[in-house]
Design a protein around this motif. Structure first.
Motif, PDB file in Angstrom:
ATOM      1  N   SER A 163       0.827  -1.232   0.019  1.00 15.23           N
ATOM      2  CA  SER A 163       0.114  -0.109   0.006  1.00 15.23           C
ATOM      3  C   SER A 163       0.906   1.188   0.098  1.00 15.23           C
ATOM      4  O   SER A 163       2.075   1.173   0.176  1.00 15.23           O
ATOM      5  CB  SER A 163      -0.721   0.109   1.306  1.00 15.23           C
TER       6      SER A 163
ATOM      7  N   ARG B 246      -1.020  -0.012 -10.141  1.00 13.57           N
ATOM      8  CA  ARG B 246      -1.987   0.021  -8.907  1.00 13.57           C
ATOM      9  C   ARG B 246      -3.410  -0.791  -9.206  1.00 13.57           C
ATOM     10  O   ARG B 246      -3.917  -0.583 -10.119  1.00 13.57           O
ATOM     11  CB  ARG B 246      -2.376   1.299  -8.661  1.00 13.57           C
ATOM     12  N   THR B 247      -3.829  -1.597  -8.093  1.00 11.12           N
ATOM     13  CA  THR B 247      -4.990  -2.667  -8.234  1.00 11.12           C
ATOM     14  C   THR B 247      -5.517  -2.524  -6.695  1.00 11.12           C
ATOM     15  O   THR B 247      -4.893  -2.410  -5.912  1.00 11.12           O
ATOM     16  CB  THR B 247      -4.492  -3.899  -8.517  1.00 11.12           C
ATOM     17  N   PRO B 248      -6.705  -2.538  -6.650  1.00 10.64           N
ATOM     18  CA  PRO B 248      -7.329  -2.589  -5.706  1.00 10.64           C
ATOM     19  C   PRO B 248      -7.092  -3.809  -4.796  1.00 10.64           C
ATOM     20  O   PRO B 248      -6.876  -5.039  -5.299  1.00 10.64           O
ATOM     21  CB  PRO B 248      -8.810  -2.808  -5.978  1.00 10.64           C
ATOM     22  N   ASP B 249      -6.923  -3.948  -3.459  1.00 10.17           N
ATOM     23  CA  ASP B 249      -6.663  -4.940  -2.626  1.00 10.17           C
ATOM     24  C   ASP B 249      -7.825  -5.730  -2.515  1.00 10.17           C
ATOM     25  O   ASP B 249      -8.890  -5.205  -2.028  1.00 10.17           O
ATOM     26  CB  ASP B 249      -6.132  -4.328  -1.343  1.00 10.17           C
TER      27      ASP B 249
ATOM     28  N   ILE C 272      -5.117   0.328  -2.061  1.00 10.30           N
ATOM     29  CA  ILE C 272      -4.830   0.251  -3.171  1.00 10.30           C
ATOM     30  C   ILE C 272      -3.260  -0.729  -3.075  1.00 10.30           C
ATOM     31  O   ILE C 272      -2.443   0.247  -2.456  1.00 10.30           O
ATOM     32  CB  ILE C 272      -4.523   1.335  -4.130  1.00 10.30           C
TER      33      ILE C 272
END
Length: 155
Positions: free
Chosen positions: A61, A91-94, A101
């Motif tokens: 993060s 960047r990708t959502p957790d 992110i």
């Protein structure tokens, strides 16, 4: 009295020799030399540090990146925007937490890092030219121990 005699008669001031002073001085000089070494690759020292952190730790993060690169979350966020624009990170959502992110190294970022690693390795060879592999490993272990001793999070 001649100027030469006045200069030679002046008392000599001892140089600072504490380990803390020497580590600080090394940090200052090393950052300068790293800036010079990384500039042809198009990376700043904080960007190189961040890419190295992603390589070592995987996706992080922004808050984790800031802590590991010793920058503020705001500075880390600005750096992330710059590195994302260059295609070095994604960047990708957790998946476990919708508001967090995750930031990770891309193939392009790995290539930039690989190019810079050679410059940094050469600088380290110059810095520790008098140390053999065993002495370098021992120094690295001692430095890690020093970081752990003074840090809550360690390396």
């Amino acid at each position: 009295m001649s100027t030469l005699k006045k200069l030679s008669a002046a008392p000599t001031t001892p140089k600072p020799t504490s380990l803390a002073y020497l580590v600080g001085r090394l940090d200052h000089i090393l950052k300068q030399r790293l800036r010079e070494s990384l500039a042809p690759c198009g990376l700043s020292v904080p960007q190189y540090t961040a890419l190295s952190v992603f390589r070592a730790h995987g996706a992080l993060s922004n808050a984790q990146l800031a802590a590991r690169t010793m920058t503020s979350p705001q500075s880390a966020n600005e750096m992330v925007k710059q590195m994302e624009a260059k295609g070095w990170i994604a960047r990708t959502p957790d998946p476990a937490h919708g508001r967090i992110i995750q930031i990770s190294l891309t193939a392009s970022g790995q290539a930039a890092l690989d190019e810079c690693d050679a410059h940094v390795a050469e600088l380290e060879r110059l810095m520790f030219a008098d140390l053999d592999e065993a002495a370098r490993a021992a120094l690295q272990a001692q430095l890690r121990a020093a970081v752990r001793a003074l840090s809550v999070q360690g390396l």
